[in-house]
Design an enzyme around this catalytic site. Structure first.
Site, PDB file in Angstrom:
ATOM      1  N   ASP A 186       0.775  -1.243   0.000  1.00 40.15           N
ATOM      2  CA  ASP A 186       0.000   0.000   0.000  1.00 40.15           C
ATOM      3  C   ASP A 186       0.804   1.290   0.000  1.00 40.15           C
ATOM      4  OD1 ASP A 186      -1.936  -1.904   0.370  1.00 40.15           O
ATOM      5  OD2 ASP A 186      -2.705  -1.119   2.245  1.00 40.15           O
ATOM      6  N   GLU A 222      -7.698  -3.486  -3.708  1.00 42.87           N
ATOM      7  CA  GLU A 222      -9.035  -3.101  -3.301  1.00 42.87           C
ATOM      8  C   GLU A 222      -9.305  -1.656  -3.719  1.00 42.87           C
ATOM      9  OE1 GLU A 222     -11.070  -3.823   0.909  1.00 42.87           O
ATOM     10  OE2 GLU A 222      -9.628  -2.206   0.900  1.00 42.87           O
ATOM     11  N   GLU A 253      -7.731   5.063  -4.288  1.00 43.07           N
ATOM     12  CA  GLU A 253      -6.580   5.603  -3.569  1.00 43.07           C
ATOM     13  C   GLU A 253      -5.316   5.486  -4.414  1.00 43.07           C
ATOM     14  OE1 GLU A 253      -7.169   5.522   1.131  1.00 43.07           O
ATOM     15  OE2 GLU A 253      -7.392   3.531   0.257  1.00 43.07           O
TER      16      GLU A 253
END
Length: 980
Positions: free
Chosen positions: A468, A543, A547
């Site tokens: 991430d 997911e 973002e």
């Protein structure tokens, strides 16, 4: 203390969550160093000392991240977050890897060679009424190897932009393969024995000629190719050839006649192995497109002709293919049909770029009643940062919230509020961008072994699994881009640190030696991957695509504000390419990707082998759909590229939810506004709701009200400037352009309209006329001096513990209200029917577990039922965890249930103890059976100690079979905790 359950706020999705649930996970806390090795970058700095957790992996990889990389592989930093990463970043399988979903084929290495799979029928679980997923799982058709090969492990011998070379060596035999995205052919170099193909099941040989054999196995057609003059021989379920080089070609979905016509082209390509791939892009601002050239290098075998290769294109590529027409055949893939180019070494796409904005312009909220309403909402904001946790993700969320306030306040001329928020942003960024001796929090540390810059404290595996980084760092870069417009001196002083974050997450410079090129972005798949290691049977996953786009949009705005065109153009490339991919793979805008049986028009997660209507943290429809729309910023206009898809997604949400959303309403209304702003405004007016953690009521109203005037994104018109977009509304077309520089700007749209934009302003013209923003070409406020770095501040609110993966694998829920329970600690707790562990048995009920889908899920939670107790303070007794669970699989055969208990002793989001119990096989006779913990502890990781505001979590899942076992609630099922 109270026992309660909470939706884990932003329980982060990717492999970091697996670290909390998989028995190999370890969490190593590193003591603060006596002195830090600080590297200065302008006025900023980072440390090279270890100040926090480092990546978890198999022991050899923890000791040396290149333990499974050969000496002749590129010396550049090891790529992570890719489709093939588990080959080198070994975490679960410490010898080989999880399946590698290259598309159209999937691969899996073993001791004897490389397995090959081509699955054309989706396995679908669930339906359109709730959590569901579809996968094209790995199912081996054949294995390519060398006679006698029995390698102890597989290593990585090299990689290019979308290929990788697995390597086997058992001391006598060696094998080297080349596989890649969009390459239906795999190539092999063998030594020490004959080439060997082991067939998995009955095979039909439909071609047997010198040098090549055609066979059908597992429902797929393959062509085994050796050099001319070298023939294959069959011995039962094996084919072998005395060849040092061979190839296996997967043929497309065609009938026998069309298949025969392809044999020669595929034979030629098989004898010209791919030895290099590279994607180069240019941002053509005049045409508002990104041109990406995918170059493929081939090196023919001795004596063979070089006729190029065969490339299978994803839909986001074939939709914008320039100057080349694909052949008729296609391949099945989890991303829809893949078109075919034969005899190719290069193809180019021209992908439209529709523009980003610093913020939606205040065409409606600059005057009148809407202005008064917005001013009132802005007055209510006491703390625009509202920082809840101090890790990289939650700091980023807080920065994002504050910068939305900056943008709106600047448009309305609320200089005092704007400048106060800017001061907060400046202070937080400066603190994070300043390292010092002994500082272990709010600091970035460079790890040369892994080639990564990690912010501490990290979260959701950003440190322990390199998950991430684009999600977390995108917020930092976006905030820096806003600050740079108003305080260019700060940008000059600290811009080097911003650039380091960019280079770590998605470095755009191929000459960079500290970080891998485009770590998180898959240049061929067209989107990011979130998991650092990607070690799942379903491959890697992502997911929150939105973002990822926040990062891309941040690069565009930072590059434009600082004059760094390389960063700006990299952002435009990422943005345009991902927008094309997201539209198809997360939202299925053409209706050609998801299997009909799936039943949902959107997914929450994309996996290497499929997709799921699910998240890492919640089964609520609001969060499944909302996770791919937040944060809502001017970088997210792409979400409105197809208004009909936006409206259909919201309608589906209400259908699945059984009514309007009850959480994340603001996020969902803002998304709806991109397709139907009038409806969104009607839902917002008079509504009582809790803002999502990165939102304010002021921004939600600003966004929805102004889109109500502007209309929807005009995708048929582009601009020659990256910060520009057009909208079509009831009153006609409005053109919007932003100038974040100190010089006058003229923006020309592709339909001939020009917009003059003074320095520092955003201008709207056409159906609506408006101009706002600073407008003096420099800082709108006297920038306060960059503060001295502060001492690390304690985390005021522990980060809620993430929930494990909801599929063979998501971010930001609003905590649900805690059920009230008696204040006394209870060692024996019972399974509540609503996700709680309660101190008193409630009403009898059943928890239905999701099917294992015929896959062995031993040790890996699959769509688990999760029951949690939080805020626990008690003394450890030294005893063991005990449980008694009443389980029943009805009359279904071959079923089993498994349990895992996890302890976060201090409630800080770090799991201190994970206990996994051997599964309990159920009988096919209706009625409860008792699953007890005694004698069933299979693995335990970490140590128990006293609870101090701690969290206990119980996970239950189906391990075998296709049925849906149930577990009783009430007095029939309880867990005894070893505390008093």
């Amino acid at each position: 203390m109270s026992l309660s359950w909470k939706d884990p706020a932003h329980a982060r999705r990717t492999a970091g969550l697996a670290a909390l649930t998989l028995l190999t996970a370890t969490f190593v806390a590193t003591a603060a160093p006596a002195s830090a090795d600080v590297v200065e970058v302008g006025s900023g700095s980072y440390t090279t000392d270890t100040v926090g957790p480092t990546p978890d992996a198999c022991p050899a990889v923890e000791a040396d991240p290149r333990a499974y990389v050969t000496d002749d592989a590129p010396a550049t930093p090891l790529p992570t977050n890719d489709w093939w990463t588990s080959l080198a970043y070994k975490k679960l399988d410490c010898a080989f890897s999880e399946p590698l979903h290259a598309h159209p084929a999937s691969y899996r290495p073993s001791a004897g060679g490389l397995g090959i799979s081509y699955t054309t029928t989706a396995a679908v679980t669930g339906d359109g009424t709730g959590v569901a997923e579809y996968h094209y799982p790995y199912a081996e058709d054949l294995r390519a190897g060398v006679v006698g090969l029995d390698a102890p492990h597989v290593a990585v011998g090299g990689w290019t932009d979308w290929t990788v070379d697995p390597v086997w060596d058992d001391g006598e035999q060696t094998l080297r393969a080349t596989i890649g995205h969009g390459l239906p052919i795999s190539w092999f170099e063998a030594d020490g024995g004959d080439a060997l193909l082991t067939l998995n099941g009955a095979a039909d040989l439909w071609l047997d000629e010198p040098g090549r054999v055609g066979l059908s196995v597992g429902g797929a057609d393959y062509l085994a190719v050796a050099p001319e003059g070298v023939s294959w021989s069959r011995d039962g379920d094996a084919l072998r050839a005395p060849a040092a080089r061979f190839a296996v070609a997967l043929l497309p979905d065609v009938d026998a006649d069309a298949r025969d016509e392809l044999v020669d082209a595929y034979t030629g390509a098989a004898r010209s192995p791919v030895t290099g791939t590279r994607a180069d892009y240019t941002y053509d601002s005049d045409d508002a497109v990104v041109r990406t050239t995918y170059a493929i290098e081939t090196t023919p075998w001795p004596g063979a002709d070089d006729g190029g290769t065969v490339a299978a294109l994803y839909p986001h590529q074939s939709a914008y293919l320039a100057g080349t027409e694909p052949a008729g055949p296609t391949y099945t893939s989890p991303r829809g049909d893949m078109a075919v180019l034969t005899g190719t070494t290069e193809f180019t796409t021209a992908t439209p770029y529709t523009g980003v904005l610093p913020e939606i312009p205040a065409v409606a909220t600059s005057s009148g009643a809407d202005r008064e309403r917005l001013e009132t909402l802005l007055d209510e904001i006491d703390d625009p940062l509202d920082q809840r946790e101090a890790d990289t993700y939650w700091t980023g969320k807080a920065l994002g919230r504050a910068t939305r306030v900056v943008e709106i306040a600047d448009q309305l001329g609320r200089d005092q509020q704007r400048d106060a928020a800017l001061a907060d942003v400046r202070a937080v960024l400066t603190d994070w961008f300043t390292a010092s001796a002994g500082k272990t929090e709010q600091v970035f540390a460079y790890d040369a072994d892994w080639g990564t810059l990690v912010g501490h404290p990290g979260s959701y595996g950003s440190d322990t699994e390199l998950n991430d980084h684009h999600f977390h760092y995108g917020y930092f870069v976006a905030a820096a881009a806003t600050l740079a417009r108003f305080d260019p001196q700060w940008a000059a002083d600290y811009g080097g640190m911003v650039d380091l974050l960019i280079r770590d997450a998605n470095g755009y410079d191929r000459g960079e030696e500290r970080f891998p090129y485009l770590r998180d972005f898959d240049v061929y798949a067209g989107h990011d991957w979130a998991s650092g290691h990607g070690a799942f049977a379903a491959g890697n996953n992502q997911e929150s695509s939105s973002e990822g786009m926040n990062f891309a949009g941040a690069l565009i705005q930072w590059g434009e504000a600082t004059g760094d065109t390389a960063v700006r153009d990299a952002g435009v490339y990422l943005y345009a390419t991902q927008a094309a991919a997201i539209e198809r793979y997360w939202f299925d805008v053409d209706g050609e990707v998801y299997p009909d049986e799936f039943g949902h028009p959107v997914v929450g997660m994309v996996w290497g082998d499929g997709g799921s209507y699910a998240t890492w943290f919640s089964a609520e429809a609001e969060m499944i759909q909302g996770i791919n729309t937040l944060p809502v910023t001017g970088s997210h206009l792409y979400l409105g590229s197809d208004p009909a898809t936006v409206r259909a997604a919201y309608d589906h949400l209400e259908e699945v939810n059984g009514g309007p959303p009850t959480v994340w309403q603001d996020i969902l209304w803002q998304h709806l506004a991109l397709g139907d702003a009038d409806r969104a405004l009607g839902l917002l007016d008079g509504a009582s709701y809790t803002p999502e953690e990165g939102e304010t009521r002021a921004h939600t109203f600003h966004w929805v009200a102004n889109l109500g005037a502007l209309g929807t994104l005009a995708t048929d018109v582009g601009a020659d400037h990256p910060l520009a977009a057009a909208f079509d509304g009831e009153d006609g077309r409005t053109y919007v352009a932003a100038n974040v520089t100190a010089t006058d700007l003229t923006v020309e749209f592709s339909d001939g309209r020009t917009v003059e934009v003074p320095p520092g302003r955003t201008v709207a013209t056409g159906a609506h006329e408006w101009s706002g923003g600073s407008g003096d070409g420099g800082p709108t406020a006297s920038p306060s001096p960059s503060p001295e770095p502060s001492e690390p501040t304690p985390d005021p609110t522990p980060t809620p513990e993430p929930t494990p993966e909801p599929t063979d694998p998501p971010t930001c829920p609003t905590p649900s209200p805690d059920p009230t329970v008696p204040p006394d600690f209870a060692a024996e707790v019972f399974l509540g029917p609503d996700g709680t562990l309660v101190p008193e048995p409630g009403d009898d009920g059943r928890i239905e577990l999701a099917s294992a889908d015929g896959v062995n899920r031993d040790g890996t939670p699959h769509l688990p039922a999760v029951l949690t107790a939080t805020g626990l303070t008690a003394s450890y007794t030294g005893a063991d965890t005990a449980f008694t669970l009443a389980v029943d699989a009805g009359d279904a055969v071959g079923q089993a249930v498994q349990a895992r208990v996890s302890y976060d002793l201090t409630g800080d989001g770090t799991v201190d103890r994970v206990e996994t119990y051997a599964y309990f096989a159920t009988d096919p006779v209706p009625g409860d059976e008792t699953y007890r913990s005694q004698g069933r502890l299979a693995t335990a990781d970490g140590e128990l100690g006293d609870l101090d505001g701690g969290t206990v979590r119980v996970e239950l899942w189906s391990v075998l079979g296709d049925g849906t076992p149930t577990v009783a609630t009430g007095s029939a099922s309880s867990v005894t905790l070893p505390f008093e």
